[in-house]
Scaffold this active site. Sequence first.
Site, PDB file in Angstrom:
ATOM      1  N   ASN A  93       1.283  -3.542  -5.648  1.00  0.00           N
ATOM      2  CA  ASN A  93       1.312  -4.607  -4.645  1.00  0.00           C
ATOM      3  C   ASN A  93       2.724  -5.091  -4.357  1.00  0.00           C
ATOM      4  O   ASN A  93       3.045  -5.426  -3.215  1.00  0.00           O
ATOM      5  CB  ASN A  93       0.421  -5.764  -5.092  1.00  0.00           C
ATOM      6  N   ASP A  94       3.577  -5.140  -5.377  1.00  0.00           N
ATOM      7  CA  ASP A  94       4.987  -5.449  -5.129  1.00  0.00           C
ATOM      8  C   ASP A  94       5.604  -4.414  -4.199  1.00  0.00           C
ATOM      9  O   ASP A  94       6.258  -4.746  -3.199  1.00  0.00           O
ATOM     10  CB  ASP A  94       5.776  -5.476  -6.440  1.00  0.00           C
TER      11      ASP A  94
END
Length: 387
Positions: A173-174
């Site tokens: 997700n980063d």
Amino acid sequence: MEMSKQLPLDGVCVVEIGHSLAAPYAGMVLRALGADVIKIESAGSGDYARDWGPPFIDGAAALFHAVNHGKSSIAMSLSDPSQAESLRELIVRKADVVLQNLKAGGTEKYGLGADHMLALKPSLVYCNLGAFGTVGPLRDKPGYDPLAQAFSGLMSFMGQPDEALSRIPISVNDMGTGLWAAIGVLSALFRRQSTGVGEVVSVSLYETALSWGGMQIADYLASGVLPGRWGSGTAAIVPHQAFECSDSTIMVAAGNDRLFRRLCEVLQVNVLAEDSRFATNGARVSNRVELIDLLQHEFGRKTATYWLERLDEVGIPCGPIQTVDQVVVHEQTRALEILQKTEDGAATFVGLPVTFGGRRPADTGITPKLGEHNHLLTDALEETPLA
């Protein structure tokens, strides 16, 4: 076709007020595409990711090198009003893009928020990278990748059904949020070419996580059935998973009826292709457990090499499950020349997964020391005063 010597973002200046991974990853992408990226770090400690090791290279974590090579580093304390004012002036004078992933309200606190900066420089493209988005009850809640994986539902369908819950062991997700930030910034820069006007781009870990789970969410909304946990397999295609051979495990993706029939021929179980329980993909999904047990029994009779050779011969997608040490020396990895080194040879990292005219951007630069480029701030402020 030869790649132009000029990269797509040559001449674009990005100021990255970021730490950890999401904003630095977006900055890495833009830098690899040719932008000049000025990284703003906290004086004293710098980006948290400098200490995210071992392993360490020249005093900084290998991860930090991977996403910050080629950038310039300015160290400052934004809580000092004079230093915050200097950064505002630098942005107005030099920046085309600002990336920021401070905690909610952080840039506003220092007079560096999107509204204020666009009022000072209407052509600026300003990108907020947050945890849960800019609206809603959780808009001010901090968050990291594992929290986004848990809260978005991703972890609920990870792993085997009889095992403890697990997360995807990469910061998906980063990195995904960094990619969406880069896409948003590039889109805004493209529109600015015709309008001359910048805008605010906003992305978040939670929105990225929801997008990764988009197919499972769509399936649930259509059926009311929660997604299952299929380990190496997938919900909607069978067989499409790992099988244990007599010596090791391989991945097999027989993604349609034609490939399934070929798989049955290779395994010498043609009768399964004619069985009404398995003749179509929908039937195979409904009878997954029984079919996988039958196929697994056949795969376990011979070695991985034996099966991979025969599956390749008939065009069934397949491959070994490699460890990282095997991946980095594989001839396909080497042929792609995707493993790159910083110009000083200190760190090796995975380059941008895109080529132009068959060539990968290769200007890797070096990883900056904390505050190594503080002179850039002084140089910029000594130029012609602002009108």
